[in-house]
Write a protein that holds these residues in place. Structure first.
Motif, mmCIF file in Angstrom:
data_model
loop_
_atom_site.group_PDB
_atom_site.id
_atom_site.type_symbol
_atom_site.label_atom_id
_atom_site.label_comp_id
_atom_site.label_asym_id
_atom_site.label_seq_id
_atom_site.Cartn_x
_atom_site.Cartn_y
_atom_site.Cartn_z
ATOM 1 N N LEU B 51 -12.001 57.289 13.848
ATOM 2 C CA LEU B 51 -10.708 56.653 14.444
ATOM 3 C C LEU B 51 -10.626 56.034 15.535
ATOM 4 O O LEU B 51 -10.252 55.013 15.809
ATOM 5 N N VAL B 52 -11.461 56.546 16.487
ATOM 6 C CA VAL B 52 -11.334 56.013 17.922
ATOM 7 C C VAL B 52 -12.323 54.638 17.770
ATOM 8 O O VAL B 52 -11.852 53.961 18.425
ATOM 9 N N THR B 53 -13.179 54.738 17.124
ATOM 10 C CA THR B 53 -13.992 53.486 16.822
ATOM 11 C C THR B 53 -13.278 52.421 16.353
ATOM 12 O O THR B 53 -13.288 51.180 16.689
ATOM 13 N N LEU B 54 -12.472 52.707 15.323
ATOM 14 C CA LEU B 54 -11.558 51.594 14.708
ATOM 15 C C LEU B 54 -10.500 51.181 15.724
ATOM 16 O O LEU B 54 -10.070 50.020 15.911
ATOM 17 N N TRP B 55 -10.099 52.145 16.569
ATOM 18 C CA TRP B 55 -8.781 51.981 17.160
ATOM 19 C C TRP B 55 -9.669 51.039 18.521
ATOM 20 O O TRP B 55 -8.583 50.340 18.737
ATOM 21 N N GLN B 56 -10.811 51.016 18.775
ATOM 22 C CA GLN B 56 -11.279 50.455 19.927
ATOM 23 C C GLN B 56 -11.437 48.879 19.348
ATOM 24 O O GLN B 56 -11.786 48.169 20.378
ATOM 25 N N ALA B 57 -11.753 48.786 18.242
ATOM 26 C CA ALA B 57 -12.175 47.397 17.711
ATOM 27 C C ALA B 57 -11.004 46.328 17.919
ATOM 28 O O ALA B 57 -9.701 46.904 17.611
ATOM 29 N N PRO B 58 -11.264 45.251 17.949
ATOM 30 C CA PRO B 58 -10.271 44.073 18.110
ATOM 31 C C PRO B 58 -9.457 44.103 16.958
ATOM 32 O O PRO B 58 -10.222 43.940 15.691
ATOM 33 N N GLY B 59 -8.404 44.050 16.873
ATOM 34 C CA GLY B 59 -7.513 44.148 15.446
ATOM 35 C C GLY B 59 -7.433 45.208 14.813
ATOM 36 O O GLY B 59 -6.944 45.472 13.665
ATOM 37 N N ARG B 60 -7.922 46.362 15.249
ATOM 38 C CA ARG B 60 -8.080 47.639 14.600
ATOM 39 C C ARG B 60 -8.664 47.532 13.300
ATOM 40 O O ARG B 60 -8.373 48.236 12.272
ATOM 41 N N GLU B 61 -9.619 46.477 12.989
ATOM 42 C CA GLU B 61 -10.223 46.392 11.925
ATOM 43 C C GLU B 61 -11.801 46.145 11.867
ATOM 44 O O GLU B 61 -12.215 45.241 12.964
ATOM 45 N N MET B 62 -12.571 46.627 11.141
ATOM 46 C CA MET B 62 -14.020 46.321 11.147
ATOM 47 C C MET B 62 -14.335 46.318 9.782
ATOM 48 O O MET B 62 -13.816 46.678 8.682
ATOM 49 N N ARG B 63 -15.662 45.794 9.560
ATOM 50 C CA ARG B 63 -16.431 46.116 8.546
ATOM 51 C C ARG B 63 -17.253 47.401 8.372
ATOM 52 O O ARG B 63 -17.511 47.822 9.705
ATOM 53 N N VAL B 64 -17.665 47.767 7.137
ATOM 54 C CA VAL B 64 -18.478 49.226 7.187
ATOM 55 C C VAL B 64 -19.538 49.036 8.000
ATOM 56 O O VAL B 64 -19.969 50.095 8.706
ATOM 57 N N GLY B 65 -20.402 47.636 7.899
ATOM 58 C CA GLY B 65 -21.623 47.812 8.484
ATOM 59 C C GLY B 65 -21.292 47.567 9.997
ATOM 60 O O GLY B 65 -22.194 48.364 10.650
ATOM 61 N N THR B 94 -9.555 47.162 3.047
ATOM 62 C CA THR B 94 -8.995 45.650 2.938
ATOM 63 C C THR B 94 -9.901 44.674 2.533
ATOM 64 O O THR B 94 -11.328 44.776 2.891
ATOM 65 N N PRO B 95 -9.551 43.648 1.825
ATOM 66 C CA PRO B 95 -10.441 42.635 1.552
ATOM 67 C C PRO B 95 -10.818 41.905 2.778
ATOM 68 O O PRO B 95 -10.137 41.895 4.026
ATOM 69 N N TYR B 96 -11.914 41.627 3.200
ATOM 70 C CA TYR B 96 -12.403 40.756 4.383
ATOM 71 C C TYR B 96 -13.465 39.743 4.203
ATOM 72 O O TYR B 96 -14.148 39.790 3.322
ATOM 73 N N GLY B 97 -13.047 38.694 5.186
ATOM 74 C CA GLY B 97 -13.683 37.556 4.811
ATOM 75 C C GLY B 97 -13.268 36.800 3.534
ATOM 76 O O GLY B 97 -12.692 37.476 2.791
ATOM 77 N N ALA B 98 -13.871 35.592 3.564
ATOM 78 C CA ALA B 98 -13.276 34.694 2.435
ATOM 79 C C ALA B 98 -13.910 34.936 1.128
ATOM 80 O O ALA B 98 -13.430 34.854 -0.099
ATOM 81 N N ASP B 99 -15.206 35.470 1.160
ATOM 82 C CA ASP B 99 -15.923 35.865 0.099
ATOM 83 C C ASP B 99 -15.380 36.917 -0.866
ATOM 84 O O ASP B 99 -14.580 37.673 -0.312
ATOM 85 N N GLY B 100 -15.851 37.027 -2.041
ATOM 86 C CA GLY B 100 -15.321 37.977 -3.222
ATOM 87 C C GLY B 100 -15.314 39.413 -2.577
ATOM 88 O O GLY B 100 -14.125 39.923 -2.429
ATOM 89 N N ARG B 101 -16.399 40.148 -2.151
ATOM 90 C CA ARG B 101 -16.289 41.522 -2.232
ATOM 91 C C ARG B 101 -16.093 42.142 -0.741
ATOM 92 O O ARG B 101 -15.137 42.599 -0.530
ATOM 93 N N ARG B 102 -17.060 41.776 0.210
ATOM 94 C CA ARG B 102 -17.003 42.712 1.369
ATOM 95 C C ARG B 102 -15.696 43.119 1.809
ATOM 96 O O ARG B 102 -14.594 42.698 2.209
ATOM 97 N N ALA B 103 -15.768 44.485 1.924
ATOM 98 C CA ALA B 103 -14.780 45.351 2.215
ATOM 99 C C ALA B 103 -14.626 45.597 3.748
ATOM 100 O O ALA B 103 -15.508 46.034 4.335
ATOM 101 N N GLY B 104 -13.322 45.474 4.195
ATOM 102 C CA GLY B 104 -12.994 45.631 5.786
ATOM 103 C C GLY B 104 -12.405 46.883 5.665
ATOM 104 O O GLY B 104 -11.872 47.538 4.660
ATOM 105 N N ILE B 105 -12.295 47.594 6.846
ATOM 106 C CA ILE B 105 -11.546 48.805 7.061
ATOM 107 C C ILE B 105 -10.611 48.975 8.101
ATOM 108 O O ILE B 105 -10.892 48.230 9.273
ATOM 109 N N GLY B 106 -9.528 49.289 7.876
ATOM 110 C CA GLY B 106 -8.310 49.228 8.893
ATOM 111 C C GLY B 106 -7.632 50.395 9.023
ATOM 112 O O GLY B 106 -7.634 51.028 8.270
ATOM 113 N N LEU B 107 -7.010 50.868 10.160
ATOM 114 C CA LEU B 107 -6.265 51.993 10.240
ATOM 115 C C LEU B 107 -4.832 51.749 9.813
ATOM 116 O O LEU B 107 -4.339 50.796 9.644
#
Lengths: 167, 167
Positions: B51-65, B94-107
Motif C-alpha cells: 500500500l505504501v509503495t503504491l501510495w508513494q508512486a506518482p498517480g498511485r499506479e505502478m506496474r508489477v515489475g 488495470t490495463p497499462y500501456g498501449a500494448d495488449g497485456r501488461r497489467a498495471g496495479i492501482g489503489l
DNA sequence: ACAAGAGAGTTGACGCGACAACTCACCTGA
DNA sequence: TCAGGTGAGTTGTCGCGTCAACTCTCTTGT
C-alpha cells in the motif's frame, strides 16, 4: 477530539532511513543464514531449532509441551512442525508416560546425524556473518538493547531459555 | 582432510547468549509491530508495504515489475500478494500501456483510506517501540552495523530504495 | 513470414506461522 | 457414577514466502 492527536507524529526522514537499513540488514542476515542451512545441511531454520532443542534434551526425548515451552512456540506450531519433520524422517512420536495418550517426541538416527553436522555449519555461519564483523562496541550496545527490548515486550521474572538461540 | 577443519569453531557460550537475545528481541519487536498493524488497521505487514509503495508512486499506479523492484520482492511474491489484496479490495489490476497485456496495479478507494491511517499508526508504533528506547549511542552503532551488513551481503553500487522502510 | 527466444506475469505446490475449533484423557464433585 | 471442567495435543484454515513451471506478448534471425 481534535486536540488529542499529539502521540502520532510521523518519523523524521533520517529515522525512516535508519529503520529501513536496520530492517533490511536484519532480513538479509536471516535470509543468508537460512539459505546456508538449507544449502549445506538440507534443513530449514525451523527444523534446525527443533532438532537442536531435542538434541540438547536429556535422553534426546521430550514432550510436545516441553518443546513448545523451550522454543517459545505455540503448541499448534510445534505440532505442525513435528508432523512435517516426522514425514521427513527426522523425528518420531513415541508413547510417553504410563498413561494412555501423551505423545513424546524423539530424534531418529537421521535426525541425530542431521543435527550434528548442522550445528557446526550453522555456528560457523553465524560467526562469519555476524560475529566476525561485530565490534566490541557494537556487541555491547546490541546486548544492552536486546535486554531492554525483551524486558519491555515480554517481561519475564526469570532468565532466558537459551534454546531458541537456534534461530 | 582432517587438518582442514579450522574454520568451523563453534560459538562461545556468551556468543550464543548474545545471539539468542538479539534474535529474540528482533522477533518480539517485529511481532509487536505486525500485531499493532493488524489490530489497529486490520492489515498485515506485507499489505502495508504494498500500500505504501503504491501510495508513494506518482498517480498511485505502478506496474508489477516496478513494485517488485521497489520492494525488492520476487515477482511471484508480488503477484501472489496482489491477488490476495485484490480479493480484499485494496488494489485493482488495470490495463497499462498501449500494448495488449501488461497489467498495471492501482489503489482502490479502500486502499487509499487504509494506507493513510496505517502510516500514522505504524510510524507511531515504530517510534514507541524502537526509537523511544534507543540511545544516540545505539542509534549510531545500529546505523553503522546495518550499513556494513547490507554492503557485505548485497553490495549495491547505488543507494537504498527507501520504500521497503515500510516493513 | 515463421520459428526461436527473451521479458513480464501468473500459477501451483509446498513449507512456515497464527488463530480458532476440536479431541481425548484425566480430574473433581454432587 | 457420571456430568462437567481442565490441560495437552491435534487439525483446519488461511496468509505469507520460495521455487519451479507455465503463458503470453513482443522481438529477432534467417
Amino acid at each position: 477530539m481534535i486536540s488529542a492527536m499529539a502521540e502520532t507524529r510521523t518519523l523524521e526522514p533520517e529515522e525512516w532511513e535508519l529503520w529501513d537499513s536496520w530492517m533490511r540488514a536484519q532480513r538479509l542476515l536471516v535470509r543468508e543464514l537460512e539459505r546456508g542451512l538449507q544449502r549445506d545441511c538440507g534443513i530449514s531454520k525451523a527444523e534446525f531449532s527443533v532438532l537442536v532443542t531435542l538434541w540438547q534434551a536429556p535422553g534426546r526425548e521430550m514432550r510436545v509441551g516441553e518443546l513448545s515451552e523451550s522454543l517459545d512456540w505455540a503448541k499448534s506450531r510445534v505440532s505442525h512442525q513435528l508432523t512435517r519433520m516426522e514425514n521427513r524422517g527426522f523425528v518420531e512420536r513415541t508413547p510417553y508416560g504410563a498413561d494412555g495418550r501423551r505423545a513424546g517426541i524423539g530424534l531418529t538416527d537421521q535426525g541425530r546425524r542431521a543435527v550434528q553436522s548442522a550445528i557446526l555449519v550453522h555456528a560457523g555461519n553465524i560467526r562469519r556473518y555476524f560475529f566476525d564483523s561485530l565490534t566490541p562496541q557494537q556487541a555491547a550496545e546490541f546486548r544492552a538493547w536486546s535486554g531492554q527490548m525483551i524486558e519491555r515486550i515480554e517481561p519475564r521474572p526469570s532468565e532466558s531459555t537459551g534454546d531458541d538461540a537456534a534461530q
